[in-house]
Design an enzyme around this catalytic site. Structure first.
Site, mmCIF file in Angstrom:
data_model
loop_
_atom_site.group_PDB
_atom_site.id
_atom_site.type_symbol
_atom_site.label_atom_id
_atom_site.label_comp_id
_atom_site.label_asym_id
_atom_site.label_seq_id
_atom_site.Cartn_x
_atom_site.Cartn_y
_atom_site.Cartn_z
ATOM 1 N N GLY A 93 0.931 -1.208 -0.030
ATOM 2 C CA GLY A 93 -0.163 -0.094 0.040
ATOM 3 C C GLY A 93 0.830 1.342 -0.136
ATOM 4 O O GLY A 93 2.093 1.101 0.497
ATOM 5 N N ASP A 144 1.554 -2.479 4.147
ATOM 6 C CA ASP A 144 1.006 -1.051 3.650
ATOM 7 C C ASP A 144 2.346 -0.559 3.871
ATOM 8 O O ASP A 144 2.963 -0.152 5.330
ATOM 9 C CB ASP A 144 -0.284 -0.827 4.704
ATOM 10 C CG ASP A 144 -0.805 0.456 4.153
ATOM 11 O OD1 ASP A 144 -0.056 0.907 3.104
ATOM 12 O OD2 ASP A 144 -1.737 0.938 4.714
ATOM 13 N N HIS A 145 2.994 0.281 2.980
ATOM 14 C CA HIS A 145 3.942 1.382 3.061
ATOM 15 C C HIS A 145 3.633 2.632 3.195
ATOM 16 O O HIS A 145 4.407 3.731 3.441
ATOM 17 C CB HIS A 145 4.842 1.148 1.954
ATOM 18 C CG HIS A 145 6.239 1.719 1.956
ATOM 19 N ND1 HIS A 145 6.676 2.794 1.249
ATOM 20 C CD2 HIS A 145 7.199 1.264 2.776
ATOM 21 C CE1 HIS A 145 7.649 3.157 1.295
ATOM 22 N NE2 HIS A 145 8.320 2.404 2.266
ATOM 23 N N SER A 146 2.149 2.973 3.297
ATOM 24 C CA SER A 146 1.801 4.166 3.457
ATOM 25 C C SER A 146 2.039 4.672 4.737
ATOM 26 O O SER A 146 2.411 4.166 5.833
ATOM 27 C CB SER A 146 0.299 4.254 3.283
ATOM 28 O OG SER A 146 -0.297 3.752 4.352
#
EC number: 3.1.22.1
Length: 365
Positions: free
Chosen positions: A157, A297-299
Site C-alpha cells: 500500500g 502497507d507502506h503508506s
C-alpha cells in the site's frame, strides 16, 4: 473508428496549457486529492493489474471511491497531474523531485543522512502543487519523457496527497524542506524561480537548517482557501515525529499507520498526556473492503480518533527516523476520509516488536 478512438484518447489525456494544478480522477482541476494505492493482494482479475488499483478522495468527496483505471495510467489523478513534467514544453516550469529512495541511475547517492521524505514540487509563475507521497523510486525523472509507476511499488500500500497552492505559498513550503533535508534527484530552478525561492535553491544544493529549533510548523493555504498545517523536523530534533511532537501539537491521541517491516519499530506510546497507537490493520468501509495488515502497507498517515485532524506524510515510527528529517501535512477536512479506515491498533501493554530485514520488504523504508 480508429479516428474516433484517437480523439477520445486525446480528450482523456488533455490537460489545459497554463493550468498547473492537481487534477482529479474526473480529469478536472481540483484543489487537493488523496490517493491510497491498495496492496497487491486486494486486487482482482488480471494479474498484471493486481497492485495497481487505488482508492480516491478529494474536496468534493463524501467517501472513498474506486480509482479510475490504474495508478500507472495518466487517466488517473496522479498520472494526469504529473503530465506537465514529461512534456517537451516544460522549460517554463520549475520542479523539484526528491526521494530518499530515488529512481535507479548510474549515479549512486547515499541517502542515509538525508531526510526520510518523498515528494514533488511543480510550479509556474502562477502557482503549482505539492505532492507528498510514500512511494520508493517515484516519480521518473523529467528526462524520461513518460509517466510510469515503479514495478517494485506495486506489492504494498502507498499514499499520495496533492495540494494546489498559489505561488506565494511555496516560500513557506521551501523553507519547510530545509528542515526535512530531502535528497533531490531531479530539478529545474532557473531565472526568476531561483531568485523568488532562495530556500528552494538551498535545498537543491543539498543545504539544510543550521541552528535550532530543529522543527517547524506552518499554516499553508491552498488555491481555494483550504487550510493545511505542515510539520517538518530535521534530524537533530532527535525524537519521533508523532509521539515527540505531533500528538502534543494537535492536542490529541494519534493512530498512526506506517511501514512496520523494518528494524527498530517504536511500540505504541502512552507515556504522555496524548497517546500514540500503531495501527495494525486498515479496512475501507463496506462489505467489499478491502482490509489489509500494516505489514502489507507502506503508506504513512495518522488520524486523531475523536477528530478533527488527519495527516498524510512520509515518516515512519522507528528508532532510525528519530534522527532523520521528515514531516507530514495535516488538515481537518481529511479526518472523515481516514477515521473509518482504522480497524485495529496495538495497545500500549505490548512493549516491543521486531521484524527481520528480509528481502525485499526489509529493504524498504
Amino acid at each position: 473508428m480508429a479516428t474516433l478512438s484517437s480523439l477520445l484518447l486525446t480528450a482523456l489525456l488533455w490537460v489545459p496549457v497554463g493550468t498547473l494544478t492537481c487534477y482529479g480522477d474526473s480529469g478536472q482541476p481540483v484543489d487537493w486529492f488523496v490517493v491510497y494505492k491498495l496492496p497487491a493482494h486486494t486486487g482482482s482479475g488480471d494479474a498484471t493489474q493486481n497492485g495497481l488499483r487505488y482508492k480516491y478522495f478529494d474536496e468534493h468527496s463524501e467517501d472513498w471511491s474506486d480509482g479510475v483505471g490504474f495508478i500507472n495510467s495518466t487517466t488517473g489523478a496522479v498520472g494526469r497531474s504529473l503530465l506537465p513534467l514529461y512534456r517537451n514544453n516544460n522549460s517554463q516550469l520549475a520542479f523539484v523531485l526528491y526521494n530518499d529512495q530515488p529512481p535507479k541511475s548510474s549515479e549512486s547517492k547515499d541517502s542515509s543522512s538525508r531526510g526520510h521524505t518523498k515528494g514533488v514540487l511543480l510550479l509556474d509563475q502562477e502557482g503549482g502543487f505539492w505532492l507528498i507521497h510514500s512511494v520508493p523510486n517515484f516519480p521518473p525523472r523529467a528526462s524520461s519523457a513518460v509517466y510510469s509507476w515503479p514495478p517494485g511499488a506495486q506489492k504494498y500500500g502507498q499514499t499520495l496527497i496533492c495540494v494546489s497552492f498559489p505561488l506565494t505559498q511555496f516560500l513557506d513550503i521551501s523553507k519547510q524542506l530545509t528542515y526535512t533535508y530531502p535528497l533531490v534527484y531531479d530539478h529545474r530552478l532557473e531565472g526568476d524561480f531561483a531568485q523568488k525561492f532562495p530556500y528552494l535553491e538551498e535545498v537543491v544544493k543539498g543545504h539544510h537548517v543550521r541552528q535550532g529549533p530543529w522543527n517547524s510548523s506552518v499554516t499553508l493555504t491552498s488555491k481555494k482557501g483550504a487550510t493545511f498545517q505542515s510539520f517538518a523536523k530535521f534530524g537533530n530534533f532527535g525524537d519521533d515525529l508523532y509521539s515527540g511532537w505531533l500528538s502534543e501539537a494537535l492536542g490529541s491521541t494519534l493512530q498512526v499507520q506506517f511501514w512496520q517491516r523494518s528494524s527498530g519499530i517504536l511500540p505504541s506510546n502512552c507515556s504522555g498526556a496524548q497517546h500514540v497507537f500503531d495501527v495494525t490493520q486498515t479496512a475501507f468501509p463496506g462489505p467489499a473492503g478491502p482490509a489489509f495488515n500494516a505489514t502489507e502497507d507502506h503508506s504513512k498517515w495518522c488520524v486523531t480518533p475523536k477528530g478533527p485532524w488527519a495527516c498524510v506524510g512520509d515518516m515512519n515510527r522507528n528508532q532510525r527516523e528519530e534522527h532523520r528529517g521528515g514531516g507530514t501535512l495535516c488538515a481537518q477536512m481529511l479526518w472523515k476520509a481516514f477515521k473509518p479506515l482504522v480497524k485495529a491498533w496495538e495497545p500500549c501493554e505490548k512493549k516491543s516488536r521486531a521484524y527481520s530485514l528480509g528481502s525485499p520488504a526489509g529493504l524498504w523504508t
